[in-house]
Write a protein that holds these residues in place. Structure first.
Motif, PDB file in Angstrom:
ATOM      1  N   ALA A  96      15.100  29.399 -37.952  1.00 45.93           N
ATOM      2  CA  ALA A  96      14.839  29.658 -36.532  1.00 45.93           C
ATOM      3  C   ALA A  96      14.010  30.924 -36.323  1.00 45.93           C
ATOM      4  O   ALA A  96      13.254  31.015 -35.363  1.00 45.93           O
ATOM      5  CB  ALA A  96      16.154  29.765 -35.756  1.00 45.93           C
ATOM      6  N   ARG A  97      14.138  31.890 -37.219  1.00 46.43           N
ATOM      7  CA  ARG A  97      13.411  33.145 -37.037  1.00 46.43           C
ATOM      8  C   ARG A  97      12.051  33.131 -37.728  1.00 46.43           C
ATOM      9  O   ARG A  97      11.017  33.262 -37.106  1.00 46.43           O
ATOM     10  CB  ARG A  97      14.240  34.317 -37.556  1.00 46.43           C
ATOM     11  N   SER A  98      12.057  32.889 -39.042  1.00 42.22           N
ATOM     12  CA  SER A  98      10.798  32.968 -39.792  1.00 42.22           C
ATOM     13  C   SER A  98       9.950  31.713 -39.619  1.00 42.22           C
ATOM     14  O   SER A  98       8.767  31.715 -39.896  1.00 42.22           O
ATOM     15  CB  SER A  98      11.095  33.169 -41.276  1.00 42.22           C
ATOM     16  N   GLN A  99      10.581  30.629 -39.171  1.00 40.48           N
ATOM     17  CA  GLN A  99       9.929  29.329 -39.024  1.00 40.48           C
ATOM     18  C   GLN A  99       9.438  28.763 -40.353  1.00 40.48           C
ATOM     19  O   GLN A  99       8.539  27.930 -40.404  1.00 40.48           O
ATOM     20  CB  GLN A  99       8.797  29.404 -37.977  1.00 40.48           C
ATOM     21  N   MET A 100      10.052  29.250 -41.426  1.00 35.95           N
ATOM     22  CA  MET A 100       9.779  28.679 -42.739  1.00 35.95           C
ATOM     23  C   MET A 100      10.511  27.348 -42.881  1.00 35.95           C
ATOM     24  O   MET A 100      11.613  27.177 -42.363  1.00 35.95           O
ATOM     25  CB  MET A 100      10.268  29.625 -43.848  1.00 35.95           C
ATOM     26  N   LEU A 101       9.880  26.441 -43.588  1.00 32.94           N
ATOM     27  CA  LEU A 101      10.486  25.137 -43.843  1.00 32.94           C
ATOM     28  C   LEU A 101      11.715  25.296 -44.733  1.00 32.94           C
ATOM     29  O   LEU A 101      11.649  25.916 -45.793  1.00 32.94           O
ATOM     30  CB  LEU A 101       9.457  24.254 -44.551  1.00 32.94           C
ATOM     31  N   VAL A 102      12.851  24.754 -44.282  1.00 31.93           N
ATOM     32  CA  VAL A 102      14.058  24.862 -45.112  1.00 31.93           C
ATOM     33  C   VAL A 102      14.622  23.502 -45.517  1.00 31.93           C
ATOM     34  O   VAL A 102      15.494  23.417 -46.378  1.00 31.93           O
ATOM     35  CB  VAL A 102      15.172  25.676 -44.404  1.00 31.93           C
ATOM     36  N   GLY A 115      21.303  33.353 -32.369  1.00 39.36           N
ATOM     37  CA  GLY A 115      21.799  33.374 -33.745  1.00 39.36           C
ATOM     38  C   GLY A 115      21.802  32.024 -34.441  1.00 39.36           C
ATOM     39  O   GLY A 115      22.362  31.889 -35.532  1.00 39.36           O
ATOM     40  N   CYS A 116      21.174  31.032 -33.815  1.00 33.99           N
ATOM     41  CA  CYS A 116      21.079  29.711 -34.441  1.00 33.99           C
ATOM     42  C   CYS A 116      20.288  29.830 -35.748  1.00 33.99           C
ATOM     43  O   CYS A 116      19.255  30.494 -35.793  1.00 33.99           O
ATOM     44  CB  CYS A 116      20.381  28.752 -33.474  1.00 33.99           C
ATOM     45  N   ASP A 117      20.788  29.225 -36.812  1.00 36.31           N
ATOM     46  CA  ASP A 117      20.155  29.401 -38.126  1.00 36.31           C
ATOM     47  C   ASP A 117      18.844  28.635 -38.261  1.00 36.31           C
ATOM     48  O   ASP A 117      17.818  29.184 -38.628  1.00 36.31           O
ATOM     49  CB  ASP A 117      21.123  28.960 -39.228  1.00 36.31           C
ATOM     50  N   ASN A 118      18.928  27.334 -37.992  1.00 36.54           N
ATOM     51  CA  ASN A 118      17.763  26.479 -38.221  1.00 36.54           C
ATOM     52  C   ASN A 118      17.414  25.674 -36.980  1.00 36.54           C
ATOM     53  O   ASN A 118      18.257  25.443 -36.117  1.00 36.54           O
ATOM     54  CB  ASN A 118      18.035  25.519 -39.383  1.00 36.54           C
ATOM     55  N   ILE A 119      16.159  25.251 -36.911  1.00 39.06           N
ATOM     56  CA  ILE A 119      15.732  24.416 -35.789  1.00 39.06           C
ATOM     57  C   ILE A 119      14.930  23.219 -36.285  1.00 39.06           C
ATOM     58  O   ILE A 119      14.327  23.257 -37.361  1.00 39.06           O
ATOM     59  CB  ILE A 119      14.888  25.208 -34.758  1.00 39.06           C
ATOM     60  N   GLY A 134      12.494  19.941 -34.500  1.00 44.31           N
ATOM     61  CA  GLY A 134      11.948  19.406 -33.254  1.00 44.31           C
ATOM     62  C   GLY A 134      10.435  19.322 -33.298  1.00 44.31           C
ATOM     63  O   GLY A 134       9.797  19.816 -34.220  1.00 44.31           O
ATOM     64  N   PHE A 135       9.888  18.697 -32.261  1.00 42.10           N
ATOM     65  CA  PHE A 135       8.450  18.436 -32.221  1.00 42.10           C
ATOM     66  C   PHE A 135       7.620  19.718 -32.233  1.00 42.10           C
ATOM     67  O   PHE A 135       6.463  19.699 -32.635  1.00 42.10           O
ATOM     68  CB  PHE A 135       8.094  17.592 -30.987  1.00 42.10           C
ATOM     69  N   LEU A 136       8.201  20.859 -31.804  1.00 42.43           N
ATOM     70  CA  LEU A 136       7.440  22.112 -31.799  1.00 42.43           C
ATOM     71  C   LEU A 136       6.921  22.449 -33.194  1.00 42.43           C
ATOM     72  O   LEU A 136       5.762  22.818 -33.365  1.00 42.43           O
ATOM     73  CB  LEU A 136       8.314  23.266 -31.287  1.00 42.43           C
ATOM     74  N   LEU A 137       7.769  22.311 -34.196  1.00 45.10           N
ATOM     75  CA  LEU A 137       7.377  22.725 -35.550  1.00 45.10           C
ATOM     76  C   LEU A 137       7.053  21.558 -36.470  1.00 45.10           C
ATOM     77  O   LEU A 137       6.431  21.751 -37.514  1.00 45.10           O
ATOM     78  CB  LEU A 137       8.472  23.600 -36.177  1.00 45.10           C
ATOM     79  N   GLY A 138       7.460  20.359 -36.118  1.00 46.51           N
ATOM     80  CA  GLY A 138       7.137  19.236 -37.003  1.00 46.51           C
ATOM     81  C   GLY A 138       7.606  17.892 -36.470  1.00 46.51           C
ATOM     82  O   GLY A 138       8.772  17.725 -36.148  1.00 46.51           O
ATOM     83  N   GLN A 139       6.678  16.970 -36.350  1.00 47.32           N
ATOM     84  CA  GLN A 139       6.995  15.588 -35.991  1.00 47.32           C
ATOM     85  C   GLN A 139       7.415  14.856 -37.264  1.00 47.32           C
ATOM     86  O   GLN A 139       6.953  15.202 -38.344  1.00 47.32           O
ATOM     87  CB  GLN A 139       5.731  14.893 -35.469  1.00 47.32           C
ATOM     88  N   PRO A 140       8.254  13.839 -37.128  1.00 48.77           N
ATOM     89  CA  PRO A 140       8.542  13.030 -38.316  1.00 48.77           C
ATOM     90  C   PRO A 140       7.262  12.320 -38.774  1.00 48.77           C
ATOM     91  O   PRO A 140       6.471  11.880 -37.941  1.00 48.77           O
ATOM     92  CB  PRO A 140       9.558  11.991 -37.811  1.00 48.77           C
ATOM     93  N   GLY A 141       7.059  12.276 -40.085  1.00 43.17           N
ATOM     94  CA  GLY A 141       5.864  11.622 -40.600  1.00 43.17           C
ATOM     95  C   GLY A 141       6.075  11.168 -42.024  1.00 43.17           C
ATOM     96  O   GLY A 141       7.078  11.518 -42.665  1.00 43.17           O
ATOM     97  N   HIS A 168       3.323  31.616 -37.117  1.00 44.18           N
ATOM     98  CA  HIS A 168       4.251  32.747 -37.208  1.00 44.18           C
ATOM     99  C   HIS A 168       4.336  33.421 -35.853  1.00 44.18           C
ATOM    100  O   HIS A 168       3.337  33.587 -35.190  1.00 44.18           O
ATOM    101  CB  HIS A 168       3.732  33.777 -38.221  1.00 44.18           C
ATOM    102  N   THR A 169       5.527  33.782 -35.484  1.00 43.00           N
ATOM    103  CA  THR A 169       5.622  34.611 -34.285  1.00 43.00           C
ATOM    104  C   THR A 169       5.781  36.044 -34.740  1.00 43.00           C
ATOM    105  O   THR A 169       6.503  36.332 -35.682  1.00 43.00           O
ATOM    106  CB  THR A 169       6.843  34.225 -33.420  1.00 43.00           C
TER     107      THR A 169
END
Ligand code: C2E
Ligand code: CA
Ligand code: CA
Ligand code: CA
Length: 280
Positions: free
Chosen positions: A49-55, A252-256, A258-265, A277-278
């Motif tokens: 949720a913070r770094s927006q790195m793929l987990v 404090g949510c760990d992970n996110i 959704g369509f903002l960071l990635g559509q299913p493909g 990156h923010t």
């Protein structure tokens, strides 16, 4: 002989409703689809949720229907669930997701692979074996595999569910509670079941009124705190806007996901580097 059934169904038209006819057709087609490899998996990224790195990824099944195009699970999972087809379908999904994850494992990245498990599949005695086989044949590290279950699946028979989950966890895999907050949640269930990840349903994440002091924000806050208090990780689902991402991070949510960071493909579309990156 593939298309024989199509004409066969028409014969029943006068006595069956349109709906039933479609259903029977779909069920028959789905049987063929399994045999003929028409199912495919799309993957949606899960991000810090913070770094927006793929987990991690969630595997989402699609059906490449010969005449109707790419069908989403909403069109056929329920039909599969109503007969025993969900069991072989679910086993295929497990095998395929583990196979793909094992290929990606070679990238030596840290990621998890989440797979949805339906009610019938969860209660089926063969599930443990199917998971074991998917892991063994792919060689995937069990710790990377996450099974996603909804509250309603678990609530159908909590004692049996507890036993089944314990056996599954003994394989070294993880368990996520999907669509959290939409079912009849029982807090004691959260305490007694060995759940690793709580996935907050998108209806909470996408609430229009998430202003400071709003009840929507309060609910999110409570769910995240509750999960952390029980030693679970939290994933927010359905994140479509930077505002939703920022709020989940702030709470404090760990992970996110959704369509903002990635559509299913399809697997070849997966982008391994963070999309943006923010600066904070
Ligand atoms: P789910 O497990 O809650 O999966 C998330 C669904 O939300 C996916 O729909 C995904 O495409 C969608 N989604 C992701 N991000 C966003 C977003 O930002 N906004 C919105 N509006 N939607 C978003 P999909 O792929 O159509 O799957 C629907 C449901 O079908 C899944 O819900 C899951 O319950 C079921 N499903 C999918 N694949 C499987 C499977 O392999 N086995 C079983 N048993 N069920 C599956
Ligand atoms: Ca899911
Ligand atoms: Ca979900
Ligand atoms: Ca859902």
């Amino acid at each position: 002989a593939k298309n024989e059934g199509k004409n066969g169904v028409r014969i029943f038209r006068p006595t069956m409703g349109e709906e039933t006819t479609q259903r029977v057709g779909l069920e028959r087609d789905l049987r063929l689809a399994l045999a003929q490899d028409e199912l495919v998996l799309h993957y949606q990224g899960q991000f810090d949720a913070r770094s927006q790195m793929l987990v991690g990824f969630e595997a989402l099944v699609r059906w490449q229907h010969p005449t109707q195009g790419l069908l989403s699970p909403g069109k056929f999972i329920q039909v599969a669930e109503e007969n025993e087809l969900i069991v072989p379908l679910g086993e295929w999904v497990l095998r395929e997701a583990c196979r793909q994850a094992a290929l990606w494992e070679a990238n030596s990245r840290d990621f998890t692979m989440s797979v949805n498990v339906s009610a019938l599949q969860f209660e089926h005695s063969g599930l443990l074996n199917a998971v074991q086989q998917a892991l063994a044949s792919s060689g995937l590290d069990p710790q990377r595999l996450v099974l996603e279950l909804t509250e309603s699946v678990v609530l159908r028979n909590p004692e049996v569910a507890a036993l089944q989950l314990t056996r599954l966890k003994d394989l070294g895999i993880r368990v996520a509670l999907d669509d959290f907050g939409t079912g009849q949640s029982s807090l004691s269930l959260l305490r007694t079941l060995p759940i690793d990840v709580l996935k907050i349903d998108r209806s909470f994440v996408q609430d229009e009124n998430i202003a400071e002091g709003s009840s929507a924000r309060m609910l999110l806050n409570v769910m995240i705190t509750l999960a952390h208090g029980l030693n679970m990780l939290v994933t927010g689902e359905g994140v479509e806007t930077p505002e939703q991402q920022a709020l989940l991070d702030e709470l404090g949510c760990d992970n996110i996901q959704g369509f903002l960071l990635g559509q299913p493909g399809p697997p070849e579309d997966i982008c391994w580097t963070p999309l943006n990156h923010t600066n904070r």
